[in-house]
Scaffold this active site. Structure first.
Site, mmCIF file in Angstrom:
data_model
loop_
_atom_site.group_PDB
_atom_site.id
_atom_site.type_symbol
_atom_site.label_atom_id
_atom_site.label_comp_id
_atom_site.label_asym_id
_atom_site.label_seq_id
_atom_site.Cartn_x
_atom_site.Cartn_y
_atom_site.Cartn_z
ATOM 1 N N HIS A 134 35.977 -15.137 -72.511
ATOM 2 C CA HIS A 134 35.229 -16.157 -73.247
ATOM 3 C C HIS A 134 34.692 -17.130 -72.215
ATOM 4 C CE1 HIS A 134 33.893 -19.045 -76.100
ATOM 5 N NE2 HIS A 134 34.973 -19.803 -76.114
ATOM 6 N N GLU B 263 40.447 -14.110 -107.136
ATOM 7 C CA GLU B 263 38.999 -14.248 -107.267
ATOM 8 C C GLU B 263 38.338 -14.888 -106.046
ATOM 9 O OE1 GLU B 263 37.190 -12.916 -109.525
ATOM 10 O OE2 GLU B 263 38.904 -12.188 -110.667
ATOM 11 N N TYR C 195 49.549 -13.256 -70.425
ATOM 12 C CA TYR C 195 49.994 -12.069 -71.167
ATOM 13 C C TYR C 195 50.221 -12.431 -72.627
ATOM 14 C CZ TYR C 195 51.764 -7.283 -71.303
ATOM 15 O OH TYR C 195 51.914 -5.942 -71.550
ATOM 16 N N ASP D 195 41.806 -21.551 -73.359
ATOM 17 C CA ASP D 195 40.631 -22.164 -72.748
ATOM 18 C C ASP D 195 40.960 -23.379 -71.884
ATOM 19 O OD1 ASP D 195 38.816 -20.355 -73.870
ATOM 20 O OD2 ASP D 195 38.672 -21.501 -75.722
ATOM 21 N N ARG E 94 53.548 -16.882 -66.517
ATOM 22 C CA ARG E 94 54.568 -17.907 -66.326
ATOM 23 C C ARG E 94 55.857 -17.441 -66.976
ATOM 24 N NH1 ARG E 94 50.581 -22.987 -67.882
ATOM 25 N NH2 ARG E 94 49.826 -23.407 -65.767
ATOM 26 N N ASP F 90 29.868 -18.169 -79.841
ATOM 27 C CA ASP F 90 31.268 -18.002 -80.214
ATOM 28 C C ASP F 90 31.815 -19.258 -80.894
ATOM 29 O OD1 ASP F 90 33.817 -16.149 -79.615
ATOM 30 O OD2 ASP F 90 34.391 -18.227 -79.274
ATOM 31 N N GLN G 79 45.170 -11.367 -75.955
ATOM 32 C CA GLN G 79 44.195 -10.557 -75.238
ATOM 33 C C GLN G 79 44.770 -9.990 -73.939
ATOM 34 O OE1 GLN G 79 41.217 -9.291 -75.726
ATOM 35 N NE2 GLN G 79 40.815 -10.198 -77.729
ATOM 36 N N GLU H 266 32.789 -19.615 -84.930
ATOM 37 C CA GLU H 266 34.135 -20.018 -85.333
ATOM 38 C C GLU H 266 34.100 -21.234 -86.258
ATOM 39 O OE1 GLU H 266 36.582 -18.657 -81.280
ATOM 40 O OE2 GLU H 266 35.959 -20.741 -81.568
#
Length: 324
Positions: free
Chosen positions: A103, A221, A21, A78, A44, A185, A24, A189
């Site tokens: 993912h 800039e 939780y 992951d 958890r 992906d 995502q 990144e």
């Protein structure tokens, strides 16, 4: 088990467990619930558990959530997914179950067991959880991808229905594979989003300051305007952007930009891609985690005391104020 609607996926979706939780997990759980799905949150004890309770869920541990559900969505970091997945593998290794990810890292590089009767699917929003939730509440879709690796005919229908349930736009939903999603992906990144662009902005900022210019001017800039130019690029496209900027900017970018992004740079990109495909990067990342993230900790400490960080916080309240 399911009622299918033409091009709409599952009419009466199965009960799904959202495992994790965080960024995502919270967005997807809330969106699914608002879309009429039966959602159980696995978490958890800690911040995620407490937040789920505040959001009106009755969180349970990962195993209980998985027992209650027919589909499990792993929305953990992951390197945590593999551990939790293997702990729960007995629940779906002998019967037909549906296991999802946002993912493909754990599926491709995480070393998880792949069971022939299990339906694996990937539904990946192209944006952070906060953006996914905001767009959903505004009734706007978000681009995303789906992938399926399954012997079960129902898995793709589930993936499509899930994508709709969390608020992905069917017009911008791409079908891919676990391998392609993971490689693209990670490459994006490292080379662009969290590596190339950020390092380029910071280096350019440092050069202007070292040449005697104020940090505030250097920030505007080299950093602030980066977002503006990318927004314009996304609105107008490559050629459209070239026609919208000044001829001076067009000429300067054309003749100088390729000194920075040259063939040598592309060769380095290809080498980085090879490190991803061969698993070299995943091994490095695993060692970093086992050592309790020394490189990440050092970088955060550097950023905390950097002039760029200080300048950002100094200027941010100013551009957020309304016109006066």
């Amino acid at each position: 088990m399911f009622k299918f609607g033409a091009k709409k996926g599952i009419g009466n979706p199965m009960k799904v467990a959202i495992l994790g939780y965080g960024n995502q997990g919270r967005a997807q759980a809330l969106n699914l619930r608002d879309s009429g799905w039966d959602v159980v949150v696995g978490a958890r004890p800690g911040k995620g558990w407490e937040l789920a309770q505040k959001d009106g869920f009755a969180p349970v541990d990962f195993r209980e959530a998985s027992v209650q559900s027919q589909a499990m969505m792993f929305l953990l970091p992951d390197l945590v997914i593999s551990e939790v997945y293997e702990d729960l593998a007995d629940l779906f290794s002998k019967g037909q179950r549906e296991v999802g990810f946002s993912h493909g890292y754990a599926y491709v590089f995480g070393g998880i067991s792949h069971f022939p009767q299990t339906g694996y699917f990937l539904v990946g929003p192209k944006g952070a959880g906060l953006l996914l939730r905001e767009n959903f509440q505004l009734k706007k879709g978000l681009p995303g991808v789906i992938a399926v690796a399954s012997p079960n005919a129902t898995t793709k229908e589930l993936a499509l229905a899930y994508a709709k349930g969390i608020g992905l736009n069917s017009q911008t939903l791409l079908e891919t594979t676990f391998q392609e999603e993971t490689e693209c992906d990670l490459f994006g990144e490292q080379v662009v989003l969290c590596g190339g662009i950020l390092e380029l902005m910071e280096s350019a900022f440092q050069v202007l300051v070292e040449e005697g210019h104020t940090p505030e001017m250097a920030f505007y800039e080299c950093c602030f305007e980066a977002k503006l130019i990318l927004d314009l690029w996304m609105k107008e496209g490559p050629k459209g952007l070239s026609k919208k900027i000044s001829p001076t900017a067009f000429f300067g970018g054309l003749t100088r930009g390729r000194r920075i992004i040259d063939q040598n740079t592309k060769d380095k990109m290809r080498a980085m891609f090879k490190e991803i495909r061969t698993g070299k990067f995943s091994k490095e990342w695993g060692k970093e985690a086992l050592a309790h993230y020394p490189l990440l900790t050092q970088r955060l400490q550097e950023q905390e005391s950097s002039l760029l960080e200080k300048t950002f916080h100094q200027l941010k309240p100013r551009w957020e104020k309304p016109l006066s």
